[in-house]
Every structure is written in C-alpha cells, then in structure tokens.
Design a protein around this motif. Structure first.
Motif, PDB file in Angstrom:
ATOM      1  N   SER A  82       0.644  -1.166  -0.039  1.00  0.00           N
ATOM      2  CA  SER A  82      -0.054  -0.024  -0.018  1.00  0.00           C
ATOM      3  C   SER A  82       0.810   1.331   0.036  1.00  0.00           C
ATOM      4  CB  SER A  82      -0.984   0.097   1.120  1.00  0.00           C
ATOM      5  OG  SER A  82      -0.128   0.168   2.431  1.00  0.00           O
ATOM      6  N   GLY A  83       0.383   2.376  -0.185  1.00  0.00           N
ATOM      7  CA  GLY A  83       0.853   3.610  -0.149  1.00  0.00           C
ATOM      8  C   GLY A  83       1.450   3.816   1.521  1.00  0.00           C
ATOM      9  N   GLY A  84       0.853   3.100   2.397  1.00  0.00           N
ATOM     10  CA  GLY A  84       1.382   3.171   3.809  1.00  0.00           C
ATOM     11  C   GLY A  84       0.573   4.216   4.600  1.00  0.00           C
ATOM     12  N   THR A  85      -0.200   5.477   3.792  1.00  0.00           N
ATOM     13  CA  THR A  85      -0.582   6.478   4.635  1.00  0.00           C
ATOM     14  C   THR A  85      -1.693   5.865   5.179  1.00  0.00           C
ATOM     15  OG1 THR A  85      -0.005   7.635   2.399  1.00  0.00           O
ATOM     16  CG2 THR A  85      -1.821   8.560   3.930  1.00  0.00           C
ATOM     17  N   MET A  86      -2.020   6.439   6.397  1.00  0.00           N
ATOM     18  CA  MET A  86      -3.115   6.328   7.275  1.00  0.00           C
ATOM     19  C   MET A  86      -4.214   7.543   7.638  1.00  0.00           C
ATOM     20  SD  MET A  86      -1.357   3.966   9.925  1.00  0.00           S
ATOM     21  CE  MET A  86       0.348   4.895   9.590  1.00  0.00           C
ATOM     22  N   CYS A  87      -5.380   7.769   7.255  1.00  0.00           N
ATOM     23  CA  CYS A  87      -6.331   8.776   7.515  1.00  0.00           C
ATOM     24  C   CYS A  87      -6.726   8.649   8.829  1.00  0.00           C
ATOM     25  CB  CYS A  87      -7.473   8.537   6.411  1.00  0.00           C
ATOM     26  SG  CYS A  87      -8.706   9.888   6.750  1.00  0.00           S
ATOM     27  N   LEU A  88      -6.547   9.720   9.812  1.00  0.00           N
ATOM     28  CA  LEU A  88      -6.689   9.568  11.161  1.00  0.00           C
ATOM     29  C   LEU A  88      -7.698  10.451  11.465  1.00  0.00           C
ATOM     30  CD1 LEU A  88      -3.055   9.629  12.569  1.00  0.00           C
ATOM     31  CD2 LEU A  88      -4.389   7.795  11.742  1.00  0.00           C
ATOM     32  N   ALA A  89      -8.616  10.027  12.277  1.00  0.00           N
ATOM     33  CA  ALA A  89      -9.726  10.790  12.932  1.00  0.00           C
ATOM     34  C   ALA A  89      -9.242  11.703  14.162  1.00  0.00           C
ATOM     35  CB  ALA A  89     -10.972   9.820  13.565  1.00  0.00           C
ATOM     36  N   ASP A  90     -10.051  13.004  14.264  1.00  0.00           N
ATOM     37  CA  ASP A  90      -9.316  13.819  15.167  1.00  0.00           C
ATOM     38  C   ASP A  90     -10.024  13.457  16.538  1.00  0.00           C
ATOM     39  OD1 ASP A  90      -9.106  16.076  17.019  1.00  0.00           O
ATOM     40  OD2 ASP A  90      -9.843  17.286  15.794  1.00  0.00           O
ATOM     41  N   PRO A  91      -9.485  12.901  17.522  1.00  0.00           N
ATOM     42  CA  PRO A  91     -10.061  12.559  18.702  1.00  0.00           C
ATOM     43  C   PRO A  91     -10.728  13.467  19.431  1.00  0.00           C
ATOM     44  CG  PRO A  91      -7.563  12.950  19.245  1.00  0.00           C
ATOM     45  CD  PRO A  91      -7.949  13.119  17.676  1.00  0.00           C
ATOM     46  N   ASN A  92     -10.677  14.973  19.202  1.00  0.00           N
ATOM     47  CA  ASN A  92     -11.431  15.961  19.656  1.00  0.00           C
ATOM     48  C   ASN A  92     -12.694  16.231  18.917  1.00  0.00           C
ATOM     49  OD1 ASN A  92      -9.563  16.255  21.896  1.00  0.00           O
ATOM     50  ND2 ASN A  92      -8.052  17.406  20.329  1.00  0.00           N
ATOM     51  N   ASN A  93     -12.837  15.708  17.531  1.00  0.00           N
ATOM     52  CA  ASN A  93     -13.904  15.691  16.900  1.00  0.00           C
ATOM     53  C   ASN A  93     -14.856  14.746  16.504  1.00  0.00           C
ATOM     54  OD1 ASN A  93     -15.641  17.585  15.466  1.00  0.00           O
ATOM     55  ND2 ASN A  93     -14.366  18.294  13.894  1.00  0.00           N
ATOM     56  N   LEU A  94     -14.927  13.667  17.164  1.00  0.00           N
ATOM     57  CA  LEU A  94     -15.487  12.195  17.014  1.00  0.00           C
ATOM     58  C   LEU A  94     -16.756  12.509  16.335  1.00  0.00           C
ATOM     59  CD1 LEU A  94     -13.850   9.934  19.478  1.00  0.00           C
ATOM     60  CD2 LEU A  94     -13.262  10.432  17.094  1.00  0.00           C
ATOM     61  N   ASP A  95     -17.737  13.499  16.959  1.00  0.00           N
ATOM     62  CA  ASP A  95     -19.013  13.559  16.506  1.00  0.00           C
ATOM     63  C   ASP A  95     -19.046  13.802  14.897  1.00  0.00           C
ATOM     64  OD1 ASP A  95     -20.207  12.830  19.038  1.00  0.00           O
ATOM     65  OD2 ASP A  95     -20.572  14.905  19.642  1.00  0.00           O
ATOM     66  N   THR A  96     -18.283  14.810  14.586  1.00  0.00           N
ATOM     67  CA  THR A  96     -18.001  15.165  13.212  1.00  0.00           C
ATOM     68  C   THR A  96     -17.530  14.028  12.406  1.00  0.00           C
ATOM     69  OG1 THR A  96     -17.918  17.476  13.758  1.00  0.00           O
ATOM     70  CG2 THR A  96     -17.290  17.006  11.290  1.00  0.00           C
ATOM     71  N   ALA A  97     -16.621  13.312  12.846  1.00  0.00           N
ATOM     72  CA  ALA A  97     -16.169  12.130  12.208  1.00  0.00           C
ATOM     73  C   ALA A  97     -17.054  11.058  11.920  1.00  0.00           C
ATOM     74  CB  ALA A  97     -14.806  11.776  13.070  1.00  0.00           C
ATOM     75  N   PHE A  98     -18.041  10.917  12.945  1.00  0.00           N
ATOM     76  CA  PHE A  98     -18.809   9.766  12.713  1.00  0.00           C
ATOM     77  C   PHE A  98     -20.121  10.265  11.512  1.00  0.00           C
ATOM     78  CE2 PHE A  98     -23.551   8.272  13.503  1.00  0.00           C
ATOM     79  CZ  PHE A  98     -22.968   6.973  13.819  1.00  0.00           C
ATOM     80  N   GLU A  99     -20.321  11.851  11.360  1.00  0.00           N
ATOM     81  CA  GLU A  99     -20.970  12.188  10.461  1.00  0.00           C
ATOM     82  C   GLU A  99     -20.519  11.911   9.066  1.00  0.00           C
ATOM     83  OE1 GLU A  99     -22.284  16.143  10.179  1.00  0.00           O
ATOM     84  OE2 GLU A  99     -22.326  16.237  12.434  1.00  0.00           O
ATOM     85  N   PHE A 100     -19.260  11.977   9.038  1.00  0.00           N
ATOM     86  CA  PHE A 100     -18.305  11.739   7.968  1.00  0.00           C
ATOM     87  C   PHE A 100     -18.577  10.102   7.310  1.00  0.00           C
ATOM     88  CE2 PHE A 100     -14.134  10.922   5.851  1.00  0.00           C
ATOM     89  CZ  PHE A 100     -14.215  11.726   4.783  1.00  0.00           C
ATOM     90  N   ILE A 101     -18.175   9.361   8.288  1.00  0.00           N
ATOM     91  CA  ILE A 101     -18.241   7.733   8.010  1.00  0.00           C
ATOM     92  C   ILE A 101     -19.533   7.368   7.764  1.00  0.00           C
ATOM     93  CG2 ILE A 101     -17.639   5.672   8.825  1.00  0.00           C
ATOM     94  CD1 ILE A 101     -15.262   7.329   8.091  1.00  0.00           C
ATOM     95  N   ARG A 102     -20.578   7.961   8.638  1.00  0.00           N
ATOM     96  CA  ARG A 102     -21.965   7.471   8.313  1.00  0.00           C
ATOM     97  C   ARG A 102     -22.420   7.844   6.851  1.00  0.00           C
ATOM     98  NH1 ARG A 102     -24.994   3.802  10.591  1.00  0.00           N
ATOM     99  NH2 ARG A 102     -24.429   3.330   8.197  1.00  0.00           N
ATOM    100  N   TYR A 103     -21.922   8.913   6.328  1.00  0.00           N
ATOM    101  CA  TYR A 103     -22.329   9.272   5.104  1.00  0.00           C
ATOM    102  C   TYR A 103     -21.906   8.175   3.783  1.00  0.00           C
ATOM    103  CZ  TYR A 103     -23.158  12.047   0.924  1.00  0.00           C
ATOM    104  OH  TYR A 103     -23.533  12.416  -0.348  1.00  0.00           O
TER     105      TYR A 103
END
Length: 541
Positions: free
Chosen positions: A91-112
């Motif tokens: 793989s390219g080895g790149t990891m997309c990381l969620a902001d631990p201080n913004n998990l509600d918005t991260a949830f919206e993003f993944i839920r979509y």
C-alpha cells in the motif's frame, strides 16, 4: 506438543453447497444444514490461545495486542516469509486519522459513506481505533510522520474536517509492515507459520462455537490447531480468484491484483460454511491500468503509478475501433492527485456495455505511445525499480526495465514503424487508429482536447517507432467478507456474534460502499481490538 492434546466432537468445516469457491461436498455428509462435513473427533496437532489467519497489517496488529494481553498466538500465513505482508506491504502506507477531539463530526463523515446496514456501533468502534492509532504506533516504537492536510479524499464533505491529518511510518506500506513484523517477532508467545494456509474452521454444528483451524503445513502435512480462546480471520479478499471476481464483478474483464496474489478468497469459504452474515461483495477498489500481457505472465498487475499523471505523456488509450473513449489522465476526484480510475465509484467507460452488439463497447482496450514515451523511462512505472508500492517490484516478482527493451523483446510492448502497422499487429482498426492519432495530435498542437478535456500530459503521439499493448484493469483490493460488530466479532445471519470468531482488515471491510483515501490501513491496524478481545475470552478447554 502431543498430537492428541484434546478430543471433542466438532464439525470440520467443509465447503458449502452454495460454495463461492471451487470446493464441493462430494463424499461428505452435511451437519445441521450448515454445509460442514461431520466428524466425530479432531486430533489436535498443537494449540494456542489465539489463532490468527493472515499475516498482513491486520494479522500483525491482532497478534501484537493478543500477546500483550497475555495470550499465546499462532499466525498462519499462506505466503512465504519473503511474500508476507498482504496488501499492507504494498500500500502507500498512508493512514487517514480521525481527530479525537471531533468524533461527532467524524461519525457524520463515516456514516455518510456507509450503507444503512452498517451499524452505528461499528462506526464508533472504527473511530476509536482510528483516533488512537498514532499513539499506539508510537507506544510500540514507530516513528510516525504526520501530514497536516485533509486525511480524506472526500474533501467536498464538510465533515471531512474531522480527518485533518494523515500519517505514515516510513516511506510506504512495506516500511510499515517491516516495522509491524519486527514488533510481532519481539512479542512474547507469538509464532508465525509461513507457507501454512488455513483451510477450514473447526466448530460446533449447533452453537457454531469455534474451536480451531485446519491448515496445511509447508511440508504438506495436515495440521489441526486448537484455538483455546478464539480465531481471528485477517485473510484479505479475493482479488486473485477468477471465479469470485466473475461472480461479483462484470465478467470477462481482464483484472489483475495490484496487491498480494495470495488473496484468493480462502476465508470466504470458512465464513460461508459456518453461517456468517456477508457484506461488501459488490464493492471494488480499482487501481490503474496495466499491461495485460505482462500482468498475465507475472501474475500481478504491471501498471501505472496512480499519482503520476505524466505516465500518459505521448500516449493514448483506444478501443478495438481505434477510438479514444475517456480522458486518459483524468482525476478520480477533481481536487486530489488521484489518477483515474483509482477508487472510482462512477460507471467507468472501460466497462460500458452495448446492447446493440451484446459486448463491451471499449474492451479490449489498448495503450498506444510513441518513441518519446519509450525513451523517457519505464512505460509501466509502478513495477519499475523506483516503484513505491505494488507487488511486482516490492516483492521482487518483476521489475520493469529502465529502457523498456526487455519488455519489447518479450513482446509485451509491440513495436511498429507506423501507426497503421501497429494497429494491425494489435488487432485494432488501422484507419480508425490513424484518424484518432491525427485528431489527438492536432488537439495537442492547439493546447486543448475538445473531445475529452484532457489537460495533464497533453503531448503528441508523433515520434516513430510506435508501441502498444492491450490493457487490463488493476484492482487494489476487495472489501467483501463477514459482517462484524464494533468489537470485531463475526456475526451470523441473525446479527448474533459467532462464539470465538473475530475478523479484521479488508476481510469484511467497513468500506463496503464509498472508500475514503487511506482508510484501509488504519482499519487493518484496528484489528488490534480483535486481538485484545480474543485474548479476554475464557478458554473452552
């Protein structure tokens, strides 16, 4: 250990009558309708608390955490040690990381991005794993480099702000897996068995409780490995299984794995026969175009680098009528440096089907270039000596020559003095190709491709001799596999956890519809949760 550590009446999982692979129930009696072949007892060859199937990023992470929780672990890997690492290693080895201080918005993003069948609980588990991944790597001694740009390819979504960074360990996925392999090798109580593919689960026909795994050792001997606490399936997908690709994707399309050729869907047989709930089999992650004759012979994709738009310099792609049908150097996402059709979920023109001819309108498809392209360096550069990922060069299956001469000598690149001669050798309409090349060259001279809007690598095909080959499509990975919950339990068709069975990584990936860039690697390393939970199970014997 003794070959008779323990005996108990189990089911030896056999191939289901509705098998997704090539096995059958010939000579076997079905047990409780689950497709298994009934046996009265199993003689265990050896045992461990946890058995992990697959030694890529997911299997490594699961084993590390299981060991740290005090469990003994056996990892079964189909490939040799040289070829271990699964898709993580290329793989390219790149990891997309969620902001631990913004998990509600991260949830919206993944839920979509998820179908409605993906539960909120699983998304929450994934986000917990993503947001703590960087610290987990650092705690294990990794030098993690972060990039303060959007971690996701879906920047058009406002909620993408919750993935503000991406991270790497070393330059690519091979560096990441090399690091993980070192941690595994220093972990207490972990044994890796290379060239030892798992074939079946041993389970109770009534409760589906899993007790172990059958495998074939490197010397050909048959092993029955007792898993006192749990089995974790991290065995990837089916990118190199023609029958399964034909079952789930458009048939008769030349598709070659960009990643491990050892992903042949072995785990699909195991979960089908035990009655797991399935998902994600229609989701395909395209790679870039590849040289079909080279890929056929090498056994994996020999193709283009997906961030290098100049790979289409002095080149075009045509169908058998000699016609262009797409912007060859187009982008999958307009504001990202991602060469199409990488991760494209739209209806790609390569797979357009004509009901008038009852055939693919643009298959077979062909790469056409001139001498300027060949002189510039390796034509199919993702298996060249400078390649940063893809299997062929990284695992030393094949390295494309710098001057392309070896591939010309092999006949992988066909050479001709004129466009018409090249067309005849490739089986392309000569008049059609000549007209297309002329029109394309005129567009290059004008600085505008009115036909398809190509802007990157808009350079002519004008310097003889000319070269070409039939193209195939690369496939990065498949996402199909078992449904799992937020704790990585494999679920049955009624949504209940199958006792002592876990899964991780792209085997039943969360990304069974849209896929955010750099999402599979952190998901794979999220299998560390499966390792922790498997180690916490009470031993069955």
């Amino acid at each position: 250990m003794s070959a008779s550590l323990s005996r108990r009446s189990f089911v030896l999982g056999g191939a289901s009558a509705l098998s997704l692979g090539a096995l059958s129930l010939a000579g076997c009696s079905a047990a409780s309708g689950n497709g298994g072949a009934a046996v009265s007892s199993v003689e265990w060859s050896e045992e461990a608390d946890v058995v992990v199937v697959g030694f890529g990023g997911a299997g490594a992470a699961a084993a590390i955490n299981a060991s740290e929780a005090g469990a003994s672990v056996i990892i079964l890997e189909k490939a040799s040690e040289k070829d271990a690492g699964g898709n993580t290693s290329v793989s390219g080895g790149t990891m997309c990381l969620a902001d631990p201080n913004n998990l509600d918005t991260a949830f919206e993003f993944i839920r979509y991005q998820m179908p409605d069948t993906t539960t909120d609980e699983e998304i929450e588990g994934y986000l917990e794993e993503s947001s703590t991944l960087q610290q987990w790597l650092v705690d294990h001694g990794a030098n993690v480099e972060t990039n303060a740009t959007k971690g996701s390819m879906y920047g058009a979504l406002e909620s993408a702000v919750a993935f503000p960074t991406s991270a790497k360990v070393g330059g690519n996925g091979f560096s990441l897996f090399t690091f993980l392999k070192g941690v595994v090798e220093s972990s207490a109580g972990v044994s890796v068995r290379y060239e030892t593919p798992a074939s079946k689960l041993v389970f109770d026909p009534e409760t589906r409780e899993v007790y172990g795994v059958l495998a074939t050792a490197a010397d050909g001997s048959q092993l029955a490995i007792k898993a006192k606490k749990a089995v974790i399936l991290c065995c990837g997908g089916f990118e190199n299984n023609h029958q399964m690709k034909t079952a789930f994707y458009p048939p008769e399309v030349p598709i070659y794995p960009c990643g491990t050729p050892y992903n042949t869907g072995d785990g699909i047989e195991m979960i089908t026969e035990i009655g797991a709930q399935l998902r994600g089999f229609s989701s395909v992650e395209w790679g870039c175009h590849c040289c079909k004759p080279a890929s056929e012979e090498v056994g994996v994709s020999c193709g283009f680098t997906w961030t290098d738009f100049e790979c289409w310099s002095n080149s075009i792609m045509v169908n058998a009528r000699g016609q262009r049908f797409v912007n060859e150097s187009g982008r999958t996402v307009s504001d990202r440096k991602i060469l199409r059709p990488l991760h494209d979920k739209s209806q790609i023109p390569e797979l357009a089907f004509s009901m008038d001819t009852l055939s693919y309108a643009n298959l077979p498809m062909f790469f056409i270039c001139d001498n300027a392209k060949v002189k510039a360096g390796p034509v199919f550069n993702n298996c060249s000596s400078a390649a940063g990922n893809h299997w062929a060069n990284i695992h030393e299956w094949y390295t494309w020559s710098d001057d392309n001469q070896a591939e010309i000598d092999k006949g992988w690149l066909v050479k001709a003095d004129t466009i018409e001669e090249l067309a005849g050798k490739l089986g392309v309409d000569p008049a059609g190709l000549a007209a297309t090349v002329q029109a394309y060259n005129e567009a290059c001279a004008a600085g505008a491709d009115a036909a398809f809007g190509r802007t990157d690598a808009l350079s002519p095909v004008s310097e003889p001799p000319y070269y070409g080959c039939e193209l195939g499509l690369g496939i990065i990975n498949t996402q199909g596999g078992p449904v799992r919950d937020g704790a990585h339990h494999v679920l049955d068709t009624e949504g209940n956890p199958i006792p002592r069975l876990y899964a991780g990584g792209e085997f039943g990936s969360l990304y069974c519809w849209l896929y955010q860039g750099a999402g599979n690697v952190p998901e794979a390393l999220g299998a560390r949760t499966a390792g922790t939970n498997a180690a916490a199970e009470e031993p069955w014997d």
